[in-house]
Scaffold this active site. Structure first.
Site, PDB file in Angstrom:
ATOM      1  N   CYS A  75       0.570  -1.361  15.567  1.00  0.00           N
ATOM      2  CA  CYS A  75       0.640  -1.083  14.126  1.00  0.00           C
ATOM      3  C   CYS A  75       0.069  -2.237  13.316  1.00  0.00           C
ATOM      4  O   CYS A  75       0.422  -3.393  13.542  1.00  0.00           O
ATOM      5  CB  CYS A  75       2.094  -0.827  13.741  1.00  0.00           C
TER       6      CYS A  75
ATOM      7  N   CYS B 181       5.736  -3.876  16.308  1.00  0.00           N
ATOM      8  CA  CYS B 181       5.117  -2.863  17.178  1.00  0.00           C
ATOM      9  C   CYS B 181       3.659  -3.248  17.423  1.00  0.00           C
ATOM     10  O   CYS B 181       2.921  -3.546  16.488  1.00  0.00           O
ATOM     11  CB  CYS B 181       5.206  -1.477  16.545  1.00  0.00           C
TER      12      CYS B 181
ATOM     13  N   CYS C 134      -2.082   6.707   9.856  1.00  0.00           N
ATOM     14  CA  CYS C 134      -0.884   6.118  10.467  1.00  0.00           C
ATOM     15  C   CYS C 134      -1.174   4.750  11.051  1.00  0.00           C
ATOM     16  O   CYS C 134      -2.115   4.589  11.829  1.00  0.00           O
ATOM     17  CB  CYS C 134      -0.384   6.993  11.604  1.00  0.00           C
TER      18      CYS C 134
ATOM     19  N   GLU D 141       0.829  -1.206   0.000  1.00  0.00           N
ATOM     20  CA  GLU D 141       0.000   0.000   0.000  1.00  0.00           C
ATOM     21  C   GLU D 141       0.865   1.258   0.000  1.00  0.00           C
ATOM     22  O   GLU D 141       1.939   1.290   0.585  1.00  0.00           O
ATOM     23  CB  GLU D 141      -0.912   0.003   1.230  1.00  0.00           C
TER      24      GLU D 141
ATOM     25  N   CYS E  24       6.734  -6.421   7.768  1.00  0.00           N
ATOM     26  CA  CYS E  24       7.628  -5.722   8.696  1.00  0.00           C
ATOM     27  C   CYS E  24       8.022  -6.681   9.806  1.00  0.00           C
ATOM     28  O   CYS E  24       7.224  -7.494  10.247  1.00  0.00           O
ATOM     29  CB  CYS E  24       6.917  -4.501   9.288  1.00  0.00           C
TER      30      CYS E  24
ATOM     31  N   CYS F 168       3.280   8.712   1.033  1.00  0.00           N
ATOM     32  CA  CYS F 168       3.790   7.858   2.093  1.00  0.00           C
ATOM     33  C   CYS F 168       4.117   6.514   1.446  1.00  0.00           C
ATOM     34  O   CYS F 168       3.222   5.811   0.988  1.00  0.00           O
ATOM     35  CB  CYS F 168       2.689   7.728   3.147  1.00  0.00           C
TER      36      CYS F 168
END
Ligand code: SAH
Length: 339
Positions: free
Chosen positions: A117, A114, A331, A90, A110, A103
């Site tokens: 997220c 975290c 975010c 994305e 990943c 962005c």
């Protein structure tokens, strides 16, 4: 086959030389790729037919397909791109008064884990190449016909976990014959891979460094961000101080406010202690709740109180405007969706 967008100008000159071609052809190719933003070799009409055929045999254009495009009521657009190997990523276009920001994602998945997220919920697949990073910008410019003036490495992935390709992409974004976007208009955000902060300081690329801090003590930060167990707050902030001393550049600290977790005045006090005297700026982000996530957004009142407290005590803090939440483009909401 190799992606032609993975090459710096000098590298492409070398490739052409090895093919028995004149190096200046590389400049013409760059013009087509990054200025005209064509999608095929056939459109490179000032190259001979023969050279175009040779290029086709050796390289791909690395041209992403748009799998899905969603537009928010605030004008933000989220793209789901097919990266041509069966995976998808994305990318988000945000429209501000001062221009368009994009962005970009730096990895497919990943590894950082975290807790707050959405990118965490997907297994790590691989790094994106530099060509795949810049393709996100090229595709969005092609699709909208609009110029992008700012690039933030805040999409899926940890940019410093793909350091070499990210730096190569930044050089290409910045190059006058590449995308020609000033380094000052490029931000790179990291969860805090300390050795790479030192490496970037040595490189002296004048982009903005953002640090995802989010908590003021190790216990809390390690709960939110497992990377803190490897690089605790003291080491991270020392690296930041050294970075500032070396580059004389302001660091931006991101602090996502989660209700009853890190949004008390006591946290603000601790934050002031940690950052006192540093050339920095604090970016407060109202945390976005993710599916099955344990953190939820602080109240607006709390967020403003937190900001005011920092500002009153000499730390410049602003609240990040929330864009694209209605299309899950805000975010922490990006992930590698099924195609
Ligand atoms: N891996 C990099 C860049 C990607 S995230 C990093 O960690 O910095 C970009 C920013 O969004 C980071 O500050 C990240 O901590 C923040 N973020 C992640 N999930 C969020 C959420 N649910 N709500 C608000 N911000 C979030």
């Amino acid at each position: 086959m190799k992606n032609i967008k993975d090459y710096h100008l000098e590298e492409l000159k070398q490739e052409l030389k090895e093919m028995g071609e004149k190096p200046f052809r590389a400049e013409q190719i760059f013009q087509w790729l990054y200025n005209e933003k064509v999608e095929t070799f056939d459109e490179m009409t000032n190259l001979s037919l023969e050279l175009r055929e040779t290029l086709k045999k050796h390289y791909t254009m690395g041209d992403f397909h748009i799998l899905k495009k969603q537009e928010s009521k605030d004008g933000t657009i989220k793209y789901l791109f097919d990266v041509l190997d069966g995976n998808a990523i994305e990318t988000v276009l945000m429209r501000y008064h001062h221009g368009n920001s994009i962005c970009v994602s730096s990895q497919i998945g990943c590894k950082m884990g975290c807790k707050f997220c959405a990118s965490t919920g997907i297994p790590f697949i691989r790094n994106l190449s530099s060509g795949e990073i810049i393709e996100q910008i090229i595709k969005v410019e092609q699709d909208t016909g609009e110029r992008i003036s700012n690039v933030v490495f805040m999409g899926i992935g940890e940019p410093f976990d793909n350091y070499e390709n990210v730096v190569k992409a930044i050089e290409q974004i910045n190059h006058p014959k590449g995308l020609n976007i000033g380094a000052r208009h490029i931000s790179i955000s990291t969860s805090g891979l300390v050795p790479k902060i030192y490496e970037l300081a040595e490189k002296n690329i004048p982009c903005t460094l953002s640090i995802s801090l989010h908590a003021t003590n190790n216990e809390k930060r390690s709960n939110m961000m497992p990377v803190n167990r490897t690089y605790p707050i003291e080491e991270l902030l020392q690296a930041c101080r050294d970075y500032i001393a070396k580059t004389n550049r302001r660091i931006s600290f991101e602090y996502a406010l989660a209700k009853d977790n890190n949004d008390h005045l006591e946290d603000a006090k601790q934050l002031i202690k940690l950052l006192k005297g540093m050339l920095c700026h604090v970016n407060l982000i109202p945390i976005n709740k993710i599916e099955n996530g344990q953190y939820s957004k602080s109240s607006n009142e709390n967020i403003m109180r937190f900001r005011d407290y920092l500002n009153e005590h000499g730390i410049v803090a602003t609240i990040r405007r929330e864009l694209g939440a209605d299309i899950e483009a805000a975010c922490g909401q990006l992930r590698r969706k099924n195609r």
